[in-house]
Design an enzyme around this catalytic site. Sequence first.
Site, PDB file in Angstrom:
ATOM      1  N   CYS A 113       0.904  -1.167   0.000  1.00  0.00           N
ATOM      2  CA  CYS A 113       0.000   0.000   0.000  1.00  0.00           C
ATOM      3  C   CYS A 113       0.932   1.204   0.000  1.00  0.00           C
ATOM      4  CB  CYS A 113      -0.941  -0.042   1.195  1.00  0.00           C
ATOM      5  SG  CYS A 113      -0.099  -0.084   2.779  1.00  0.00           S
TER       6      CYS A 113
HETATM    7  O1  LIG Z   1       0.402   1.849   5.441  1.00  0.00           O
HETATM    8  P1  LIG Z   1      -0.697   2.660   4.830  1.00  0.00           P
HETATM    9  O2  LIG Z   1      -2.008   1.954   4.823  1.00  0.00           O
HETATM   10  O3  LIG Z   1      -0.326   3.258   3.523  1.00  0.00           O
HETATM   11  O4  LIG Z   1      -0.865   3.870   5.856  1.00  0.00           O
HETATM   12  C1  LIG Z   1      -1.815   4.913   5.732  1.00  0.00           C
HETATM   13  C2  LIG Z   1      -3.125   4.573   6.423  1.00  0.00           C
HETATM   14  O5  LIG Z   1      -3.774   3.556   5.701  1.00  0.00           O
HETATM   15  C3  LIG Z   1      -4.049   5.751   6.468  1.00  0.00           C
HETATM   16  O6  LIG Z   1      -5.204   5.388   7.180  1.00  0.00           O
HETATM   17  C4  LIG Z   1      -3.410   6.915   7.208  1.00  0.00           C
HETATM   18  O7  LIG Z   1      -4.292   8.000   7.161  1.00  0.00           O
HETATM   19  C5  LIG Z   1      -2.068   7.272   6.630  1.00  0.00           C
HETATM   20  O8  LIG Z   1      -2.214   7.989   5.468  1.00  0.00           O
HETATM   21  C6  LIG Z   1      -1.161   6.085   6.403  1.00  0.00           C
HETATM   22  O9  LIG Z   1      -0.134   6.421   5.525  1.00  0.00           O
HETATM   23  P2  LIG Z   1       1.267   6.914   6.039  1.00  0.00           P
HETATM   24  O10 LIG Z   1       2.114   6.847   4.822  1.00  0.00           O
HETATM   25  O11 LIG Z   1       1.025   8.283   6.488  1.00  0.00           O
HETATM   26  O12 LIG Z   1       1.701   5.975   7.089  1.00  0.00           O
END
Ligand SMILES: O=P(O)(O)O[C@H]1[C@H](O)[C@@H](O)[C@H](O)[C@H](O)[C@@H]1OP(=O)(O)O
Length: 864
Positions: A782
């Site tokens: 992801c």
């Molecule tokens: O590991 P991810 O799912 O890409 O992390 C996302 C998360 O899903 C989302 O809910 C949150 O708002 C953040 O955007 C997370 O991305 P980060 O890259 O900020 O960890």
Amino acid sequence: MCHHRLPTAVAALLNQSCLLMLLQGTRDPLFLTGVTFPSEYPIYEETKIKLTVYDVKDKSHDTVRTSVVPEHKDPPPEVGRSFLGYASFKVGELLKSKEQVLALSLRTSDGGKVVGTIEVSVVKMGEIEDGEADNITTDVQGQKCALVCECSAPESVSRKDNLPFLNAVLKNPVCKLYRFPTSDNKWMQIREQMSESILSFHIPKELISLQIKEDLCRNQELKELGELSPHWDNLRKNVLTHCDQMVNMYQDILTELSKETGSSFKSSSSKGEKTLEFVPINLHLQRMHVHSPHLKDALYDVITVGAPAAHFQGFKNGGLRKLLHRFEAERRNTGYQFIYYSPENTAKAKEVLSNINQLQPLIAAHADLLLNSASQHSPDSLKNSLKMLSEKTELFVHAFKDQLVRSALLALYTARPGGVLKKPPSPQSGTEESISQDPPLLVRRQDSIPHHSDYDEEEWDRVWASVGKSLNCIIAMVDKLIERESGGEGSSTSSKDVEKDSSPVDSIITHPKEDWYEQLYPLILTLKDCMGEVVNRAKQSLTFVLLQELAYSLPQCLMLTLRRDIVFSQALAGLVCGFIIKLHTSLYDPGFLEQLHTVGLIVQYEGLLSTYSEEIGMLEDMAVGISDLKKVAFKIIEATSNDVLPVITGRREHYVVEVKVPARVFESLPLQIKEGQLLHVHPVLFNVGINEQQTLAERFGDVSLQESINQENFELLKEYYTVFMEKMPPDYISHFQEQNDLKGLLENLHQNIQAKKRKNVEIMWLAATICRKLNGIRFTCCKSAKDRTSMSVTLEQCSILRDEHQLHKDFFIRALDCMRREGCRIENVLKNIKCRKYAFNMLQLMAFPKYYRPPEGTYGKADT
Ligand SMILES: O=P(O)(O)O[C@H]1[C@H](O)[C@@H](O)[C@H](O)[C@H](O)[C@@H]1OP(=O)(O)O
């Protein structure tokens, strides 16, 4: 507090304190925790273990953690938790107790009041026999489910031979042990392991060095393009300025990366850092080892990594898939200052250039060897040298057969001072797609000066053919010399099928002196001269083709190359990691090895990105990055030194990754692999957005990107399957078909892709299952490989346990929650953002498919 009861085992370190923290407000904790004894801390019967139990109020500081704190170290600060009680015991007491279970009283800090009880039992990591497992039953009736232990030393995953090779690649393992009941009320034991890889940094460094070399060489060739008319000369100067700047930028990035010696992990919070752009985000091996009562032990690997994407450059204008398409369309339609060559022709020009650069020195070396053999007057060695020289020269001549070289020569001719054609150099065979929509002003203005007939097209044919002719002279000469040596007993086989040009030879062999070297030397000189002339012309003309590619829309064009390099580097690091792990875990499987060299490996990527907002751009980057992996081939070589890390060679259009294996292992490989056959990979990507952003895309946006990616990649997967069925031996296939209904799974996948159902996660499950059954390499991605990825891999693990290992159906959700709460993935979150919480909120989770939601208490606001 008396009702707090930990129903099973904890083991701790020699003379260490072991801290246990219970969930806030939980009277009957759902899970258990434990510690193993690492090998560096020997344990004796006298070893005293102290258990301290806390009531945890603020879960942001720790939900449940088992940690080992040496006595001399201060216990962790009492933030968000309060001391409940402690208990201590000697290891010997535990071992000698009935059924190796001790019930201990928890006492207050002054050692007086009893505030509860705690139960401690022994679990042998590794092999749990059926009977043994029953002794350590958790409270099945009371719906307790899993035992979680942290293992400091992961189990060795392969034979001892390979260990240094895997240890050189995998770093900082985290390991958890669970036990879940099977449908027949036995226990299965699961070892979950998560490791970083040093390849996260090693591969980008290797790749950037290669790209710098490739670009320096191209810049040099541009400088050596010779005299050009003012228009083209200015264009070249401009291109060179930008290209030199670009090389400097790559060099700076490499310098910065080189400072990161020994690093093996780029956290999600560093994803936007410029100097780390080539490094994959949060790359890990996620491994599940299942040991169940009636079945063979099984290993399931998934590589988890952030979607390869150019975060520093951003996604305002979309990602590579869109940018490249748009760039190409604009270039095709607005080229009035340059000649348009299709991306295929540009790639071909690069390929011929690279072939020339490789073959010319090789031919020169073989020619020198031939002269050496001649001076030694050795017929056998002379024949051998001639054979090698002929083979390489034929390859060389063949490289120029392409119509592209011919049309590029004509184009370059027009770009020389005064060399302008009446008509623009239009390709006869369609190699050049267009010069421009409007005739170039430049061409129109000078329309009348030279005529088309000024250009002697046949000159190139003569120059090119001269190489073949001079080789024929050498062959004829060698034949004559050997014939005379053996008293005229027929000619050497080397010349049998080569058309000879005998006149110069006849004149030379009348020379009375039988000095082979002297006879051959002038012919070799002629060959080298002819070759030099061909190389010179071809190089210049093909470099001129490359100039056209660079000339349009500077510096955007170079930024696009940079973006593609960045995304590719991240994808390649993951791929090499996945390949090495797969190879080392399957080295003793003959079916796998056969598949590897006859069909190549399927590499399946599960994408969880949403087709909304910035993640559209990420998905567009990822799709190109993964598709670019088709340009990569692997080669297995024997390790000859302690340096066991892979080596990359090649250029942007074609890279070869050399993977080293121990000598003994190398010996046992199939001949084709030992002989250096290139091993191919077949990457496929299936994406299904699952979060609230995808809900928006489905309601108000556009999901066509996801649909077309899935459709295109389904075709690729089907093609792979067809080749697999055709090329693998019939015995293998019949057994394979008995075990797997691949056709049915593919059909099902196809229907699901066509169905256009919202958040159809069945697509991911089917694609992953097909990949596993095809012996492929699995990836889950992801944005950061932290939150959604963790939900997905834990779901995949538990689904495998249910479908393949008879996990008790009542324990599916509990196992899932337990893994998410206690397993490796929550550690992944911690190491990325220093907080043990999945970055989801309630609202987001409501939009998630049911089984992708983590348990209460494990998610919330986290500073990501
Ligand atoms: O590991 P991810 O799912 O890409 O992390 C996302 C998360 O899903 C989302 O809910 C949150 O708002 C953040 O955007 C997370 O991305 P980060 O890259 O900020 O960890």
